[in-house]
Design an enzyme around this catalytic site. Structure first.
Site, short mmCIF file in Angstrom:
data_model
loop_
_atom_site.label_atom_id
_atom_site.label_comp_id
_atom_site.label_asym_id
_atom_site.label_seq_id
_atom_site.Cartn_x
_atom_site.Cartn_y
_atom_site.Cartn_z
N HIS A 169 -20.91 6.20 17.38
CA HIS A 169 -21.73 6.17 16.15
C HIS A 169 -20.97 5.47 15.02
O HIS A 169 -20.41 6.15 14.15
CB HIS A 169 -22.08 7.60 15.73
CG HIS A 169 -23.21 8.19 16.50
ND1 HIS A 169 -24.54 8.01 16.15
CD2 HIS A 169 -23.23 8.95 17.63
CE1 HIS A 169 -25.31 8.65 17.01
NE2 HIS A 169 -24.54 9.22 17.92
N CYS A 204 -25.72 4.70 20.52
CA CYS A 204 -25.78 5.97 21.25
C CYS A 204 -27.04 6.03 22.12
O CYS A 204 -27.14 5.34 23.11
CB CYS A 204 -25.64 7.15 20.29
SG CYS A 204 -25.17 8.66 21.17
N GLU A 254 -22.09 4.15 12.40
CA GLU A 254 -22.66 4.47 11.07
C GLU A 254 -22.02 5.72 10.46
O GLU A 254 -22.04 5.88 9.24
CB GLU A 254 -24.19 4.62 11.16
CG GLU A 254 -24.72 5.97 11.64
CD GLU A 254 -24.58 6.20 13.16
OE1 GLU A 254 -24.05 5.31 13.86
OE2 GLU A 254 -25.00 7.28 13.61
#
Ligand code: MN
Length: 227
Positions: free
Chosen positions: A211, A107, A213
């Site tokens: 993202h 990001c 994660e």
């Protein structure tokens, strides 16, 4: 031997603190690495000294990048900027690129990587495309994949995800505008917004605009990006 991965800390000037989000730490660990948190430091030489002893760098998500770093004045749609955070990550990214240390940007991280290598950004996608873009600041749950991307087959990302299309989450109002010299676009959304760039001359210098994660729990294939 486990790989040690430098994970840059975010800054909150308002609160006078540095921070990292837990999910990045967990993903580095789950991929078999050991995260090493790196805060902003006064002496840029200290950052380089620290990075000489690690195996890779992860630049996480965060606030906007000061457009002075790509030669622009601030537009109305620009959000929060943190000068010390920019200084830390631009130094870390430039060191990684100069020494061919593997680097992954997520990001804000893909944006920092692009700017560090000489590219530019949209300061605010919606206003700069006159609203001709998808919703990139999703209102769905943070992990949920809300838009699709097309992936270049002959690319690191293509190898990692093993597919030509994917769906990803989206939490950004800035994006790569002009990719840095030596970088190629390897994924974009249907509105043409760049979602992944990779260096053509480094071992691994790659950034994704989404993202992973936050997705790994529901979309385990996203873990390949950390591996
Ligand atoms: Mn997006």
């Amino acid at each position: 031997m486990k790989a040690v991965i430098a994970l840059t800390c975010g800054c909150s000037s308002e609160e006078g603190r540095y921070y990292v989000r837990e999910a990045y730490v967990r993903c580095i660990e789950a991929a078999g690495g050991i995260p090493l948190l790196v805060p902003p430091l006064e002496d840029q030489g200290d950052i380089q000294h620290l990075l000489r002893s690690v195996d890779g760098v992860l630049l996480p998500g965060g606030v906007d990048i000061d457009p002075i770093h790509f030669g622009e004045e601030p537009m109305e749609g620009l959000g929060t900027i943190e000068p010390h955070w920019d200084r830390l990550e631009l130094a870390a990214a430039r060191f990684a690129l100069a020494s061919d240390l593997p680097i992954l940007g997520i990001c804000r991280g893909v944006q920092v990587l692009n700017v560090a290598a000489g590219g530019s950004l949209y300061q605010d996608i919606a206003s700069q495309t006159k609203g001709k873009c998808l919703q990139h600041s999703q209102k769905a749950p943070r992990w949920y994949a809300t838009h699709s991307i097309k992936i270049e087959p002959n690319s690191l990302l293509g190898e990692m995800l093993g597919t030509k299309t994917a769906r990803v989450n989206s939490h950004h109002h800035q994006a790569v505008k002009i990719p840095a010299p030596g970088f190629k676009v390897t994924a974009a959304s249907a509105d043409g917004i760049i979602e992944c760039i990779e260096s053509e001359k480094h071992r691994f210098a790659c950034g994704v605009q989404w993202h992973p994660e936050l997705m790994v729990e529901h979309y385990p294939e996203q873990m390949e990006i950390f591996r």
